[in-house]
Motif scaffolding. Sequence first.
Motif, mmCIF file in Angstrom:
data_model
loop_
_atom_site.group_PDB
_atom_site.id
_atom_site.type_symbol
_atom_site.label_atom_id
_atom_site.label_comp_id
_atom_site.label_asym_id
_atom_site.label_seq_id
_atom_site.Cartn_x
_atom_site.Cartn_y
_atom_site.Cartn_z
ATOM 1 N N LEU A 75 0.974 -1.043 -0.017
ATOM 2 C CA LEU A 75 0.145 -0.045 0.246
ATOM 3 C C LEU A 75 0.797 1.048 -0.436
ATOM 4 C CD1 LEU A 75 -3.034 0.827 0.328
ATOM 5 C CD2 LEU A 75 -2.876 0.915 2.460
ATOM 6 N N THR A 93 -6.145 -0.662 3.722
ATOM 7 C CA THR A 93 -6.489 0.873 2.886
ATOM 8 C C THR A 93 -7.376 1.287 3.884
ATOM 9 O OG1 THR A 93 -5.986 -0.121 0.946
ATOM 10 C CG2 THR A 93 -7.230 1.672 0.196
ATOM 11 N N VAL A 103 -6.422 7.498 -0.729
ATOM 12 C CA VAL A 103 -6.636 5.643 -1.432
ATOM 13 C C VAL A 103 -7.843 5.155 -1.295
ATOM 14 C CG1 VAL A 103 -3.926 5.444 -1.151
ATOM 15 C CG2 VAL A 103 -5.862 4.673 0.874
ATOM 16 N N ILE A 105 -11.004 1.510 -3.284
ATOM 17 C CA ILE A 105 -11.002 0.675 -3.749
ATOM 18 C C ILE A 105 -11.542 0.185 -4.756
ATOM 19 C CG2 ILE A 105 -11.411 -1.928 -3.541
ATOM 20 C CD1 ILE A 105 -9.529 -1.298 -0.818
ATOM 21 N N SER A 219 -5.824 -2.096 -4.757
ATOM 22 C CA SER A 219 -6.303 -0.665 -3.633
ATOM 23 C C SER A 219 -5.005 0.478 -4.609
ATOM 24 C CB SER A 219 -4.988 -0.548 -3.236
ATOM 25 O OG SER A 219 -6.154 -1.050 -1.705
ATOM 26 N N ARG A 221 -5.191 5.116 -4.973
ATOM 27 C CA ARG A 221 -4.818 6.163 -5.188
ATOM 28 C C ARG A 221 -6.240 6.970 -5.421
ATOM 29 N NH1 ARG A 221 -0.496 9.521 -3.479
ATOM 30 N NH2 ARG A 221 -1.858 11.625 -4.000
#
Length: 325
Positions: A75, A93, A103, A105, A219, A221
Motif C-alpha cells: 500500500l 486501505t 486511497v 478500492i 487499492s 490512489r
Amino acid sequence: MIKSLRSALLLATAVMAAVPTAVAPARASNLKATVSQAFQSMLYLPLYVALDDGLFAKAGLDVTKETAGAPSVALSAVISKSAQFSIHGPEWTAVAASKGAPVGIISNVVNGAAVWIVTAPGVAFKDVHDLKGQTVVSGLMPTTSTSLFLKLLKENGMSKDDVNLLQVQLGAEPGPLLAGQAKVGVMYEPGLDQVVAKGMKVVLGFPERYGPYAFSAVSARKDVDPAVAQAFVDGMEAALKLMQSRPEEAVAVAKKEFPTLDPAVVESAVKRMLADHVYPDGVDIAPAALNLALDTQIALGNLAAQPDYKGFVDRTFITKAMDIK
C-alpha cells in the motif's frame, strides 16, 4: 495485534505526508502500470490469470507485477506513487484512508473468507466448543485467518484463553500439524490441501459460514490515471470471468505460478476456492461483503468505524468493466 497493525501502517502514512472472458478489442496504447502484491499468493490467482493470459494487454495496459512482502509495504508503494495498484486485504486501505491517505478500492479480487479449520484424524469435532483445550496452529498476527478464528471463538462465547494458540509465520502452518505439535489448524490455501493430502480433515469453512466477504481487493490512489485504472479493472474482470468459465485454465496458470508445489495440491486448492466462491464472478464489491470484512477489524479494535462506501469504493471503473461484452 492493534499495535502491530497500526505500526505496520505507519510507513504508509509517513510516505503520504512526503508525497468477462471477453474483453474489449485490444487497444493500441502506451499505458503502463505497476501492481504491488503483498505476497505471491494463491489468493491472487485472478491477477496471475490476467497477466499470463494477456488480458491486461488486450485492455491496452502493460502491467508489471512486484511483490512487497507485506500489505503495508504494498500500500505504501501506491501512496508514494511508485506503484499504481496494490493487492491485499481492504482493511489496510481502510485504516490508511481513516488516517487521511488518499486511497480507496477499485476492484474485487477475493470475495470469500478464504480460511478453513482442519483437524488431525481422531479429533472429534461437532462444533467450535470441541476446540477447547486444543493446541491450534494459525498465522502470526496480524493476519485475517487468525482474526477470523478469534472472531469465531468470541461468537461462541469463548476466547483465545480457551485454546493453546500456536502462531507461526504465514505459510508455516502445516509444519506443526504434520509434526504432531498441534491437532487443529487454521489454514489458508495451498497449506490447507497440503495437509488434507496427508490425512487431515476439513471441519469448518469460513467461506460457507460467512458468504460474500471482501477478503482481498485492488487499492489505488484517488488521483490514479482513470484510463490506466479502467484498463486494469477491465483486465481483472476478464480474468475472473475466464476462471469461472474455464477453470482448467486457472489451474494451469496456478501450476505455472507455483512450480514447487505438488501439482495435485495446486489443482485441489484452485478447485476448492472456485467451488467455495472464494474467487468472485467479477470485480464488483457489495457493500455487505465489505462491511462484513471490516467489521472483523472493528471488533478487534484495528479500525474505528466503517468507511463511507461511496467514498471508499470507486464504482466508476467497476461499472464500466462489467458492461464489457
